[in-house]
Design a protein around this motif. Structure first.
Motif, short mmCIF file in Angstrom:
data_model
loop_
_atom_site.label_atom_id
_atom_site.label_comp_id
_atom_site.label_asym_id
_atom_site.label_seq_id
_atom_site.Cartn_x
_atom_site.Cartn_y
_atom_site.Cartn_z
N THR A 29 -15.56 -40.03 -7.24
CA THR A 29 -14.86 -39.08 -6.38
C THR A 29 -14.00 -38.13 -7.21
O THR A 29 -14.01 -36.92 -6.98
CB THR A 29 -14.00 -39.83 -5.35
OG1 THR A 29 -14.87 -40.62 -4.52
CG2 THR A 29 -13.20 -38.89 -4.48
N ASP A 30 -13.28 -38.68 -8.16
CA ASP A 30 -12.44 -37.84 -9.03
C ASP A 30 -13.29 -36.84 -9.82
O ASP A 30 -12.92 -35.68 -9.97
CB ASP A 30 -11.63 -38.71 -9.98
CG ASP A 30 -10.57 -39.54 -9.28
OD1 ASP A 30 -10.25 -39.26 -8.10
OD2 ASP A 30 -10.07 -40.51 -9.90
N GLN A 31 -14.44 -37.29 -10.31
CA GLN A 31 -15.34 -36.41 -11.06
C GLN A 31 -15.89 -35.30 -10.16
O GLN A 31 -15.99 -34.14 -10.58
CB GLN A 31 -16.48 -37.20 -11.69
CG GLN A 31 -16.02 -38.11 -12.81
CD GLN A 31 -17.11 -39.05 -13.29
OE1 GLN A 31 -18.12 -39.23 -12.62
NE2 GLN A 31 -16.90 -39.66 -14.44
N LEU A 32 -16.24 -35.66 -8.92
CA LEU A 32 -16.71 -34.64 -7.98
C LEU A 32 -15.61 -33.64 -7.65
O LEU A 32 -15.88 -32.44 -7.53
CB LEU A 32 -17.22 -35.29 -6.69
CG LEU A 32 -18.66 -35.74 -6.67
CD1 LEU A 32 -19.02 -36.34 -5.31
CD2 LEU A 32 -19.60 -34.59 -6.98
N ASP A 33 -14.39 -34.13 -7.49
CA ASP A 33 -13.26 -33.22 -7.23
C ASP A 33 -13.10 -32.22 -8.37
O ASP A 33 -12.90 -31.02 -8.13
CB ASP A 33 -11.96 -34.01 -7.04
CG ASP A 33 -11.87 -34.70 -5.70
OD1 ASP A 33 -12.63 -34.34 -4.78
OD2 ASP A 33 -11.03 -35.62 -5.58
N ASP A 34 -13.22 -32.71 -9.60
CA ASP A 34 -13.12 -31.82 -10.76
C ASP A 34 -14.25 -30.80 -10.76
O ASP A 34 -14.03 -29.61 -11.01
CB ASP A 34 -13.14 -32.62 -12.07
CG ASP A 34 -11.91 -33.49 -12.26
OD1 ASP A 34 -10.89 -33.27 -11.56
OD2 ASP A 34 -11.97 -34.40 -13.12
N ALA A 35 -15.46 -31.25 -10.51
CA ALA A 35 -16.62 -30.36 -10.49
C ALA A 35 -16.49 -29.32 -9.38
O ALA A 35 -16.79 -28.14 -9.58
CB ALA A 35 -17.91 -31.15 -10.31
N LEU A 36 -16.01 -29.75 -8.24
CA LEU A 36 -15.83 -28.85 -7.11
C LEU A 36 -14.77 -27.81 -7.40
O LEU A 36 -14.96 -26.62 -7.13
CB LEU A 36 -15.47 -29.67 -5.86
CG LEU A 36 -15.50 -29.00 -4.51
CD1 LEU A 36 -16.82 -28.30 -4.24
CD2 LEU A 36 -15.23 -30.02 -3.42
N ALA A 37 -13.66 -28.23 -7.99
CA ALA A 37 -12.60 -27.28 -8.34
C ALA A 37 -13.10 -26.26 -9.35
O ALA A 37 -12.82 -25.05 -9.22
CB ALA A 37 -11.39 -28.03 -8.89
N LEU A 38 -13.84 -26.72 -10.34
CA LEU A 38 -14.38 -25.81 -11.35
C LEU A 38 -15.37 -24.82 -10.73
O LEU A 38 -15.33 -23.62 -11.03
CB LEU A 38 -15.05 -26.61 -12.47
CG LEU A 38 -15.65 -25.79 -13.62
CD1 LEU A 38 -14.57 -24.95 -14.30
CD2 LEU A 38 -16.31 -26.72 -14.62
N LEU A 39 -16.23 -25.32 -9.87
CA LEU A 39 -17.20 -24.43 -9.22
C LEU A 39 -16.50 -23.40 -8.36
O LEU A 39 -16.85 -22.22 -8.38
CB LEU A 39 -18.19 -25.25 -8.40
CG LEU A 39 -19.32 -24.48 -7.71
CD1 LEU A 39 -20.15 -23.70 -8.74
CD2 LEU A 39 -20.20 -25.42 -6.91
N ARG A 40 -15.51 -23.83 -7.59
CA ARG A 40 -14.76 -22.89 -6.75
C ARG A 40 -14.06 -21.83 -7.59
O ARG A 40 -14.07 -20.64 -7.24
CB ARG A 40 -13.73 -23.64 -5.91
CG ARG A 40 -14.33 -24.35 -4.73
CD ARG A 40 -13.24 -24.99 -3.89
NE ARG A 40 -13.79 -25.60 -2.71
CZ ARG A 40 -13.42 -26.77 -2.22
NH1 ARG A 40 -12.48 -27.47 -2.83
NH2 ARG A 40 -13.97 -27.24 -1.13
N MET A 41 -13.46 -22.25 -8.68
CA MET A 41 -12.75 -21.32 -9.55
C MET A 41 -13.73 -20.34 -10.19
O MET A 41 -13.49 -19.14 -10.25
CB MET A 41 -11.98 -22.09 -10.64
CG MET A 41 -11.13 -21.21 -11.53
SD MET A 41 -10.20 -22.16 -12.75
CE MET A 41 -11.51 -22.92 -13.70
N THR A 42 -14.85 -20.85 -10.64
CA THR A 42 -15.85 -20.02 -11.30
C THR A 42 -16.47 -19.03 -10.32
O THR A 42 -16.75 -17.88 -10.68
CB THR A 42 -16.95 -20.90 -11.93
OG1 THR A 42 -16.34 -21.80 -12.84
CG2 THR A 42 -17.99 -20.07 -12.66
#
Length: 86
Positions: A29-42
């Motif tokens: 879940t933490d890894q998905l949160d990080d990936a999601l935040a990065l994708l949103r920012m990008t």
């Protein structure tokens, strides 16, 4: 047939295994949160359908992990209740 103590030990082992699985789910879940935040920012400012679909799918995966974690915790509670009643 297993003795009461053997049943309790086996149920406890099952609960321990489930606790490890819940910890693993939390890591994912933490890894998905990080990936999601990065994708949103990008993708900020981009309205490409593929990016929107990717974000929606990651959010759905995150939601399902939350559900799995809740179900696993409920299962541990039920198993512990059974162990106390035996």
């Amino acid at each position: 047939m297993a003795s009461v103590e053997e049943v309790k030990v086996n149920v406890a082992a099952s609960v321990d295994g489930t606790q490890r699985a819940v910890a693993g789910i939390q890591q994912v879940t933490d890894q998905l949160d990080d990936a999601l935040a990065l994708l949103r920012m990008t993708a900020f400012g981009s309205f490409h359908p593929s990016v929107a679909a990717s974000i929606a799918q990651l959010e759905q995966a995150r939601t399902r992990l939350d559900e799995a974690q809740a179900l696993a915790r409920a299962a541990m509670d039920s198993a512990d209740a059974y162990r106390r009643s035996v």
